[in-house]
Design an enzyme around this catalytic site. Structure first.
Site, PDB file in Angstrom:
ATOM      1  CG  HIS A   1      -3.948 -31.439  74.971  1.00  0.00           C
ATOM      2  ND1 HIS A   1      -5.271 -31.020  74.050  1.00  0.00           N
ATOM      3  CD2 HIS A   1      -3.491 -30.853  74.635  1.00  0.00           C
ATOM      4  CE1 HIS A   1      -5.106 -29.807  73.140  1.00  0.00           C
ATOM      5  NE2 HIS A   1      -3.620 -30.254  73.019  1.00  0.00           N
TER       6      HIS A   1
ATOM      7  CG  ASP B   1      -4.190 -26.921  82.860  1.00  0.00           C
ATOM      8  OD1 ASP B   1      -3.190 -26.892  81.719  1.00  0.00           O
ATOM      9  OD2 ASP B   1      -5.501 -26.942  82.019  1.00  0.00           O
TER      10      ASP B   1
ATOM     11  CD  GLU C   1      -9.259 -29.273  80.744  1.00  0.00           C
ATOM     12  OE1 GLU C   1     -10.150 -28.504  79.952  1.00  0.00           O
ATOM     13  OE2 GLU C   1      -8.014 -29.349  80.938  1.00  0.00           O
TER      14      GLU C   1
ATOM     15  CG  ASP D   1      -7.807 -27.212  85.453  1.00  0.00           C
ATOM     16  OD1 ASP D   1      -7.293 -25.796  85.027  1.00  0.00           O
ATOM     17  OD2 ASP D   1      -7.490 -27.883  84.257  1.00  0.00           O
TER      18      ASP D   1
END
Length: 389
Positions: free
Chosen positions: A232, A237, A96, A94
């Site tokens: 967050h 995630d 961000e 994942d």
């Protein structure tokens, strides 16, 4: 797929099921939402630990990847191969990011967890210095601040080690096109060799196997699975994505689990086709009520091997069947069956004398598939989903 996607996805498209595709091309993959069943099934068997016991990955920073020139990846560079199976060993990843564009925006956090037999064994987690201020709206969504990333390695420093961590494992991500496009964009910009890992998208899997949620956003699935994880942080995630994957895999196994007789029947049908020089790469099976349904996109052999009567259900009339396969015993199908004639058998081996019929119906299914490709606009996407079974 990060929190940023989930927020901006609501702005860019009203489809409840989209976390946020990275480009307009991804939006085409989000238009096949299906009605959901409001009766909730038991979902407590995800078998994913809330916090994994893992080996921390140590990585060094290289100064040899300092080319700042941004090169626009070609469309071909964004292509990758989707896995057509559900492995027990894989890496969940994942990112961000500062935005939705893999060419213009930057990664600000990386997370990946390696699983062996669904058990987490090691992780790769780091903030990434984007060498630009993080937009305030991104901080509001992700909780990641300029202070968090100021001493973090740059993408040039950390990405070679990250790619090495992935090895050749199957990669799993939620709304995988988003994360994989960021991965491939940075690989090209850094002049690295393009990875050839197979990829699984848990968003697509959830649509197939989790019908009882109002949408398939990662946050919704996390709540449905009752996971006590943050939304967050890229690592959390990854854990949620892994839990979704395991749930879908278990449901897939239940849907496609065969009895010994059904396994034997499926193997015999494959042998019949191979003996008649037919390509079996399109052949799949599923369970339809009490039938084993063998398909080449379209069903060509529906076999009942449970209960008092065992038979191959055919859409052909008895006279045509007997002309193709002399000596078989037939009876009319019941009114609620999707066929005309039952061809009675005692064991799966009794399918062997039915070879001419099975081959003929297989060829008919292939012809129907070609017609479907020719006349249906989104045929290739539907066929691709079928091949993932």
């Amino acid at each position: 797929m990060g929190i940023l996607q989930r927020f901006l996805g609501k702005i860019t498209k009203k489809d409840k099921d989209v976390d946020a595709p990275a480009s307009k091309g991804d939006l085409a993959n989000t238009s096949d939402m299906k009605p959901y069943n409001e009766e909730r099934e038991n979902h407590e068997n995800a078998e994913i630990h809330p916090t994994p016991i893992m080996v921390t990955v140590e990585y060094g920073f290289s100064s040899s990847h300092t080319n700042k020139k941004i090169e626009m990846p070609s469309d071909n560079h964004y292509t990758y191969q989707k896995a057509t199976f559900t492995p027990n060993d894989y890496v969940v990843l994942d990112f961000e990011t500062t935005g939705l564009s893999p060419e213009k925006d930057a990664i600000i956090q990386i997370a990946a967890i390696r699983f062996r037999n669904h058990e987490p064994i090691e992780q790769f987690v780091s903030f990434v210095n984007p060498e630009r201020p993080i937009p305030s709206k991104i901080t509001d969504i992700t909780g990641i601040t300029d202070e968090d990333v100021k001493d973090a390695p740059t993408i040039e420093e950390i990405f070679p080690d990250f790619i090495q961590f992935l090895k050749d494992d199957v990669l799993i991500a939620h709304n995988a096109p988003f994360d994989i496009k960021f991965l491939l964009s940075n690989v090209q910009r850094l002049r690295m060799e393009k990875p050839q890992n197979l990829v699984i998208d848990t968003l697509s899997l959830a649509r197939k196997y989790i019908a009882e949620t109002p949408n398939h956003q990662l946050e919704t699935l996390k709540q449905w699975l009752q996971l006590d994880l943050s939304s967050h942080h890229a690592l959390d995630d990854c854990l949620t994505c892994a839990a979704v994957y395991r749930t879908c895999q278990k449901r897939r196994e239940e849907k496609f689990r065969l009895s010994d007789d059904e396994k034997r029947a499926y193997d015999i049908v494959l042998r019949i086709l191979s003996d008649h020089n037919r390509d079996t790469s399109l052949v799949r099976y599923s369970r339809t009520s009490t039938y084993l349904d063998i398909q080449a996109f379209y069903s060509f052999a529906r076999i009942k091997l449970t209960g008092k009567k065992k038979y191959l259900l055919s859409k052909r009339l008895e006279q045509e069947i007997i002309e193709l396969c002399p000596g078989v015993v037939c009876e009319p199908a019941s009114k609620n069956e999707s066929g005309q004639t039952r061809i009675l058998i005692r064991t799966p081996d009794d399918l062997l004398p039915l070879s001419p019929l099975i081959v003929k119906d297989f060829d008919k299914a292939l012809k129907s598939l070609e017609d479907y490709r020719k006349y249906v606009g989104k045929a290739e996407k539907v066929i691709e989903d079928y091949l993932s079974l």
